[in-house]
Design a protein around this motif. Structure first.
Motif, PDB file in Angstrom:
ATOM      1  N   ILE A   2     -36.775  44.640  21.532  1.00 39.32           N
ATOM      2  CA  ILE A   2     -37.180  43.481  21.042  1.00 39.32           C
ATOM      3  C   ILE A   2     -37.945  42.504  22.079  1.00 39.32           C
ATOM      4  O   ILE A   2     -37.300  42.503  23.057  1.00 39.32           O
ATOM      5  CB  ILE A   2     -35.900  42.775  20.159  1.00 39.32           C
ATOM      6  N   GLN A   3     -38.954  42.192  21.520  1.00 38.77           N
ATOM      7  CA  GLN A   3     -39.618  41.092  22.647  1.00 38.77           C
ATOM      8  C   GLN A   3     -39.706  39.927  21.982  1.00 38.77           C
ATOM      9  O   GLN A   3     -39.437  39.499  21.010  1.00 38.77           O
ATOM     10  CB  GLN A   3     -41.013  41.717  22.517  1.00 38.77           C
ATOM     11  N   VAL A   4     -39.839  38.768  23.142  1.00 33.26           N
ATOM     12  CA  VAL A   4     -39.614  37.536  22.843  1.00 33.26           C
ATOM     13  C   VAL A   4     -41.054  36.829  23.479  1.00 33.26           C
ATOM     14  O   VAL A   4     -41.384  37.213  24.486  1.00 33.26           O
ATOM     15  CB  VAL A   4     -38.492  37.049  23.868  1.00 33.26           C
ATOM     16  N   THR A   5     -41.635  36.064  22.385  1.00 34.05           N
ATOM     17  CA  THR A   5     -42.855  35.214  22.824  1.00 34.05           C
ATOM     18  C   THR A   5     -42.728  34.210  23.981  1.00 34.05           C
ATOM     19  O   THR A   5     -41.387  33.775  24.080  1.00 34.05           O
ATOM     20  CB  THR A   5     -43.799  34.706  21.904  1.00 34.05           C
ATOM     21  N   LEU A  78     -39.648  38.504  18.481  1.00 32.82           N
ATOM     22  CA  LEU A  78     -39.032  36.936  18.155  1.00 32.82           C
ATOM     23  C   LEU A  78     -40.205  35.877  18.590  1.00 32.82           C
ATOM     24  O   LEU A  78     -40.366  36.050  19.748  1.00 32.82           O
ATOM     25  CB  LEU A  78     -37.841  36.989  18.662  1.00 32.82           C
ATOM     26  N   ASP A  79     -40.397  35.050  17.651  1.00 36.15           N
ATOM     27  CA  ASP A  79     -41.594  33.965  18.097  1.00 36.15           C
ATOM     28  C   ASP A  79     -40.966  32.759  17.550  1.00 36.15           C
ATOM     29  O   ASP A  79     -40.155  32.729  16.810  1.00 36.15           O
ATOM     30  CB  ASP A  79     -42.708  34.296  17.427  1.00 36.15           C
ATOM     31  N   PHE A  91     -39.527  36.174  12.892  1.00 30.30           N
ATOM     32  CA  PHE A  91     -39.531  37.700  13.362  1.00 30.30           C
ATOM     33  C   PHE A  91     -40.760  38.326  12.896  1.00 30.30           C
ATOM     34  O   PHE A  91     -41.023  38.467  11.410  1.00 30.30           O
ATOM     35  CB  PHE A  91     -38.266  37.932  12.712  1.00 30.30           C
ATOM     36  N   ILE A  92     -41.363  39.120  13.949  1.00 27.29           N
ATOM     37  CA  ILE A  92     -42.473  39.758  13.471  1.00 27.29           C
ATOM     38  C   ILE A  92     -41.993  41.223  13.580  1.00 27.29           C
ATOM     39  O   ILE A  92     -41.736  41.538  14.558  1.00 27.29           O
ATOM     40  CB  ILE A  92     -43.694  39.450  14.337  1.00 27.29           C
ATOM     41  N   ASN A  93     -41.727  41.753  12.180  1.00 25.60           N
ATOM     42  CA  ASN A  93     -40.915  43.164  12.281  1.00 25.60           C
ATOM     43  C   ASN A  93     -41.953  44.067  11.550  1.00 25.60           C
ATOM     44  O   ASN A  93     -42.131  44.156  10.377  1.00 25.60           O
ATOM     45  CB  ASN A  93     -39.794  43.021  11.291  1.00 25.60           C
ATOM     46  N   SER A  97     -41.248  46.368   4.958  1.00 23.46           N
ATOM     47  CA  SER A  97     -42.089  46.525   4.172  1.00 23.46           C
ATOM     48  C   SER A  97     -42.709  45.458   3.155  1.00 23.46           C
ATOM     49  O   SER A  97     -43.852  45.406   2.392  1.00 23.46           O
ATOM     50  CB  SER A  97     -41.568  47.616   2.999  1.00 23.46           C
ATOM     51  N   ARG A  98     -41.675  44.369   3.091  1.00 27.60           N
ATOM     52  CA  ARG A  98     -42.195  43.006   2.518  1.00 27.60           C
ATOM     53  C   ARG A  98     -41.388  42.093   2.862  1.00 27.60           C
ATOM     54  O   ARG A  98     -40.295  42.154   3.396  1.00 27.60           O
ATOM     55  CB  ARG A  98     -42.412  43.240   1.042  1.00 27.60           C
ATOM     56  N   THR A  99     -41.820  40.784   3.054  1.00 23.30           N
ATOM     57  CA  THR A  99     -40.979  39.420   3.717  1.00 23.30           C
ATOM     58  C   THR A  99     -41.293  38.432   2.482  1.00 23.30           C
ATOM     59  O   THR A  99     -42.082  38.509   1.457  1.00 23.30           O
ATOM     60  CB  THR A  99     -41.603  39.028   4.666  1.00 23.30           C
ATOM     61  N   CYS A 100     -40.333  37.513   2.487  1.00 29.24           N
ATOM     62  CA  CYS A 100     -40.247  36.213   1.491  1.00 29.24           C
ATOM     63  C   CYS A 100     -41.257  35.476   1.999  1.00 29.24           C
ATOM     64  O   CYS A 100     -41.595  35.195   3.166  1.00 29.24           O
ATOM     65  CB  CYS A 100     -39.130  35.957   1.206  1.00 29.24           C
ATOM     66  N   GLY A 101     -41.599  34.249   1.224  1.00 26.95           N
ATOM     67  CA  GLY A 101     -42.386  33.178   1.918  1.00 26.95           C
ATOM     68  C   GLY A 101     -41.606  32.468   2.816  1.00 26.95           C
ATOM     69  O   GLY A 101     -42.538  31.948   3.866  1.00 26.95           O
ATOM     70  N   CYS A 102     -40.302  32.327   3.032  1.00 24.91           N
ATOM     71  CA  CYS A 102     -40.003  31.669   4.140  1.00 24.91           C
ATOM     72  C   CYS A 102     -39.744  32.231   5.282  1.00 24.91           C
ATOM     73  O   CYS A 102     -39.525  31.840   6.481  1.00 24.91           O
ATOM     74  CB  CYS A 102     -38.428  31.158   3.717  1.00 24.91           C
ATOM     75  N   GLY A 103     -39.985  33.942   5.354  1.00 36.89           N
ATOM     76  CA  GLY A 103     -39.928  34.688   6.568  1.00 36.89           C
ATOM     77  C   GLY A 103     -38.553  34.870   7.086  1.00 36.89           C
ATOM     78  O   GLY A 103     -38.256  35.514   8.139  1.00 36.89           O
ATOM     79  N   GLU A 104     -37.451  34.512   6.372  1.00 36.41           N
ATOM     80  CA  GLU A 104     -36.043  34.576   6.730  1.00 36.41           C
ATOM     81  C   GLU A 104     -35.515  36.017   6.096  1.00 36.41           C
ATOM     82  O   GLU A 104     -34.448  36.385   6.333  1.00 36.41           O
ATOM     83  CB  GLU A 104     -35.039  33.374   6.352  1.00 36.41           C
TER      84      GLU A 104
END
Length: 108
Positions: A2-5, A78-79, A91-93, A97-104
């Motif tokens: 896992i990378q961290v910006t 992780l950004d 989270f840039i994962n 395959s899909r994410t919700c609008g809030c990104g959580e």
């Protein structure tokens, strides 16, 4: 891994200080059921490393991940964003395959 910006690192260091935590408090990232897409990210501080944890380090930040969550998180970055559309960790994962609008939350 896992990378961290740099932005996420700076925010994590600031949060740890604001909350009065020591450098022994690492970042625990896990995946739990829930959210509008089926799975949710969980992020917090933890000063205990469990025997089954995988430990990653990037930019001086230690990240703890349990074995179950690791399958969903490999290759994730992780950004932290503080733009007009909201403020928070992102989270840039590549496994999602899909994410919700809030990104959580996400699905695989």
């Amino acid at each position: 891994m896992i990378q961290v910006t740099d932005k996420a690192k700076d925010r994590l260091v600031a949060l740890r200080a604001e909350e009065g935590r020591t450098p022994e408090h690492n970042i625990r990232v896990s995946v739990k059921g829930g959210g509008c897409s089926g799975l949710m990210y969980d992020l917090g501080f933890d000063d205990k490393i469990n025997p089954a944890d995988q430990v990653f380090e990037d930019k001086g930040i230690k990240i703890l991940v349990d074995k179950k969550s690791l399958l969903y998180l490999l290759g994730t970055t992780l950004d932290f964003t503080d733009g007009l559309n909201g403020k928070g960790f992102q989270f840039i994962n590549p496994n999602a395959s899909r994410t919700c609008g809030c990104g959580e939350s996400f699905a695989v």
